[in-house]
Write an enzyme that holds these catalytic residues in place. Sequence first.
Site, PDB file in Angstrom:
ATOM      1  N   ARG A  15       0.675  -1.547  -0.280  1.00  0.00           N
ATOM      2  CA  ARG A  15       0.332   0.007  -0.105  1.00  0.00           C
ATOM      3  C   ARG A  15       0.637   1.579  -0.010  1.00  0.00           C
ATOM      4  NH1 ARG A  15      -0.119   2.177   5.184  1.00  0.00           N
ATOM      5  NH2 ARG A  15       0.338  -0.481   7.043  1.00  0.00           N
ATOM      6  N   ASP A  61       8.549 -10.361   6.008  1.00  0.00           N
ATOM      7  CA  ASP A  61       9.648  -9.278   6.912  1.00  0.00           C
ATOM      8  C   ASP A  61      10.994  -8.767   6.794  1.00  0.00           C
ATOM      9  OD1 ASP A  61       9.817  -7.774   9.396  1.00  0.00           O
ATOM     10  OD2 ASP A  61       9.310  -8.906  10.972  1.00  0.00           O
ATOM     11  N   ASN A  88      11.859   1.021   0.946  1.00  0.00           N
ATOM     12  CA  ASN A  88      11.028   1.167   1.126  1.00  0.00           C
ATOM     13  C   ASN A  88      10.067   1.343   2.459  1.00  0.00           C
ATOM     14  OD1 ASN A  88       8.169   3.644   0.320  1.00  0.00           O
ATOM     15  ND2 ASN A  88       7.244   0.425   1.075  1.00  0.00           N
ATOM     16  N   SER A 140      13.390  10.253   4.692  1.00  0.00           N
ATOM     17  CA  SER A 140      12.605  10.765   5.562  1.00  0.00           C
ATOM     18  C   SER A 140      13.224  12.234   5.558  1.00  0.00           C
ATOM     19  CB  SER A 140      11.711  11.289   6.625  1.00  0.00           C
ATOM     20  OG  SER A 140      10.806  12.373   6.639  1.00  0.00           O
ATOM     21  N   TYR A 153      12.422   7.947  14.631  1.00  0.00           N
ATOM     22  CA  TYR A 153      11.801   7.860  12.837  1.00  0.00           C
ATOM     23  C   TYR A 153      12.977   8.708  11.981  1.00  0.00           C
ATOM     24  CZ  TYR A 153       9.672   8.609   8.758  1.00  0.00           C
ATOM     25  OH  TYR A 153       8.507   8.243   7.694  1.00  0.00           O
ATOM     26  N   ALA A 156      16.260   7.120  12.552  1.00  0.00           N
ATOM     27  CA  ALA A 156      16.539   5.437  11.378  1.00  0.00           C
ATOM     28  C   ALA A 156      16.215   6.502  10.058  1.00  0.00           C
ATOM     29  CB  ALA A 156      15.180   4.716  11.205  1.00  0.00           C
ATOM     30  N   ILE A 186       3.722  13.251   2.317  1.00  0.00           N
ATOM     31  CA  ILE A 186       2.763  12.585   1.188  1.00  0.00           C
ATOM     32  C   ILE A 186       1.354  12.171   2.365  1.00  0.00           C
ATOM     33  CG2 ILE A 186       2.963  11.298   0.020  1.00  0.00           C
ATOM     34  CD1 ILE A 186       5.143  13.284  -0.199  1.00  0.00           C
TER      35      ILE A 186
HETATM   36  P1  NAP Z   1       2.417   3.125   4.889  1.00  0.00           P
HETATM   37  O1  NAP Z   1       1.621   3.835   4.478  1.00  0.00           O
HETATM   38  O2  NAP Z   1       2.035   2.945   6.205  1.00  0.00           O
HETATM   39  O3  NAP Z   1       2.800   1.754   4.289  1.00  0.00           O
HETATM   40  C1  NAP Z   1       3.976   1.105   4.319  1.00  0.00           C
HETATM   41  C2  NAP Z   1       4.721  -0.903   3.419  1.00  0.00           C
HETATM   42  O4  NAP Z   1       5.448  -1.022   4.817  1.00  0.00           O
HETATM   43  C3  NAP Z   1       3.020  -1.325   4.477  1.00  0.00           C
HETATM   44  O5  NAP Z   1       2.467  -1.547   3.453  1.00  0.00           O
HETATM   45  C4  NAP Z   1       3.715  -1.951   5.917  1.00  0.00           C
HETATM   46  O6  NAP Z   1       2.862  -3.147   5.878  1.00  0.00           O
HETATM   47  C5  NAP Z   1       4.709  -2.153   5.026  1.00  0.00           C
HETATM   48  N1  NAP Z   1       5.643  -2.544   6.151  1.00  0.00           N
HETATM   49  C6  NAP Z   1       5.883  -1.982   7.178  1.00  0.00           C
HETATM   50  N2  NAP Z   1       6.361  -3.034   7.722  1.00  0.00           N
HETATM   51  C7  NAP Z   1       6.986  -4.011   7.302  1.00  0.00           C
HETATM   52  C8  NAP Z   1       8.519  -4.816   7.095  1.00  0.00           C
HETATM   53  N3  NAP Z   1       9.002  -5.289   8.039  1.00  0.00           N
HETATM   54  N4  NAP Z   1       8.679  -6.077   5.929  1.00  0.00           N
HETATM   55  C9  NAP Z   1       7.859  -5.808   5.075  1.00  0.00           C
HETATM   56  N5  NAP Z   1       7.044  -5.047   4.374  1.00  0.00           N
HETATM   57  C10 NAP Z   1       6.831  -3.778   6.167  1.00  0.00           C
HETATM   58  O7  NAP Z   1       3.867   3.953   4.506  1.00  0.00           O
HETATM   59  P2  NAP Z   1       4.000   4.938   3.415  1.00  0.00           P
HETATM   60  O8  NAP Z   1       3.435   6.059   3.709  1.00  0.00           O
HETATM   61  O9  NAP Z   1       3.241   4.731   1.926  1.00  0.00           O
HETATM   62  O10 NAP Z   1       5.729   4.872   3.299  1.00  0.00           O
HETATM   63  C11 NAP Z   1       5.965   4.503   2.830  1.00  0.00           C
HETATM   64  C12 NAP Z   1       7.864   4.534   2.761  1.00  0.00           C
HETATM   65  O11 NAP Z   1       7.880   6.375   3.010  1.00  0.00           O
HETATM   66  C13 NAP Z   1       8.049   4.916   4.769  1.00  0.00           C
HETATM   67  O12 NAP Z   1       9.337   4.225   4.758  1.00  0.00           O
HETATM   68  C14 NAP Z   1       7.892   6.107   5.011  1.00  0.00           C
HETATM   69  O13 NAP Z   1       8.953   5.876   6.467  1.00  0.00           O
HETATM   70  C15 NAP Z   1       8.877   6.931   4.262  1.00  0.00           C
HETATM   71  N6  NAP Z   1       7.955   8.432   4.308  1.00  0.00           N
HETATM   72  C16 NAP Z   1       7.037   8.681   4.100  1.00  0.00           C
HETATM   73  C17 NAP Z   1       6.263   9.305   3.911  1.00  0.00           C
HETATM   74  C18 NAP Z   1       4.666  10.335   4.249  1.00  0.00           C
HETATM   75  O14 NAP Z   1       4.677  11.434   4.362  1.00  0.00           O
HETATM   76  N7  NAP Z   1       3.589   9.132   4.158  1.00  0.00           N
HETATM   77  C19 NAP Z   1       7.160  10.954   3.972  1.00  0.00           C
HETATM   78  C20 NAP Z   1       8.576  11.023   4.578  1.00  0.00           C
HETATM   79  C21 NAP Z   1       9.052   9.399   4.283  1.00  0.00           C
HETATM   80  P3  NAP Z   1       1.263  -2.908   6.275  1.00  0.00           P
HETATM   81  O15 NAP Z   1       0.555  -2.799   5.808  1.00  0.00           O
HETATM   82  O16 NAP Z   1       1.046  -4.381   7.128  1.00  0.00           O
HETATM   83  O17 NAP Z   1       1.908  -2.441   7.742  1.00  0.00           O
END
Ligand code: NAP
Length: 248
Positions: A15, A61, A88, A140, A153, A156, A186
């Site tokens: 997702r 995982d 990601n 990030s 966070y 990391a 985002i």
């Molecule tokens: P998200 O919607 O929470 O999606 C993260 C995905 O990673 C989920 O599908 C989750 O699975 C999966 N995941 C979590 N732990 C995992 C593991 N141990 N092994 C495999 N998959 C795992 O987050 P997002 O907003 O799309 O973020 C994606 C990346 O962008 C992340 O690294 C986040 O830190 C970074 N980011 C996001 C933003 C933002 O504003 N959204 C900003 C800066 C950086 P589940 O569905 O089971 O939880």
Amino acid sequence: MNLANRVAIITGSGRGIGKAIALRLAETGATVVVNDIDESAQGVAEEIKAMNRQSLAILADVSLSSDVARLVETTRATYGKIDILVNNAGITRDQLVVRMSDEDWDRVLTVNLKSTFLCTRAVLRHMIKQRWGRIISIASIVGIVGNPGQANYASAKAGIIGFTRTVAKEVASRGITVNAIAPGFIDTEMTQQLGEDRRQELMRHIPLGYLGSPRDVAEAVAFLASEEARYITGQVLNVDGGMAEAWL
Ligand code: NAP
């Protein structure tokens, strides 16, 4: 951009941003391995197959070395090679430092940073032999500017940036580029968890005046994964509507 004949692994792509990256790379012709910790990977792989591209869902995982070995070996056994890795997968467990538990510190560092090390190490063994590779990690802007309540966070994500710059130097002579993308705010489930007050406050720091979409991040990944980006390595590309500059 044309990623035909390229094989990509996208971690955490069931997702959010990861899913958008998986779909975008598939659009440009890549074969995409969709990884996630849960069943959501399957649905994304089906969507990609419906686009007449090859795709495989692998539940794993990525914070566990044994799962990462299975992810990489299954990909190589199925498609014969790995050209692109997108680190990601990520989580947040927000708390002020004075109240942060050991568990919340460790889990966020493990899922965001250790996974990046584990996946990168595993694919490099293959990329070095084929003398071509693209590694793109999702950091990030919080890892650059900091954010109250996100010490785990931010640490990391800052770690991912140091890791990226180091590995880029280690493998540059092998035709492998290593870059990071630092998204700002985002619109995904991760940020939808924030309260409305916090969302409005963060919006005030975005010069472009609106939240980014997962697709905005995916476009930057597709470029860095392409042949056209061959001369870019060790870089951090902010995809943030100007937020980091305004916030520093
Ligand atoms: P998200 O919607 O929470 O999606 C993260 C995905 O990673 C989920 O599908 C989750 O699975 C999966 N995941 C979590 N732990 C995992 C593991 N141990 N092994 C495999 N998959 C795992 O987050 P997002 O907003 O799309 O973020 C994606 C990346 O962008 C992340 O690294 C986040 O830190 C970074 N980011 C996001 C933003 C933002 O504003 N959204 C900003 C800066 C950086 P589940 O569905 O089971 O939880």
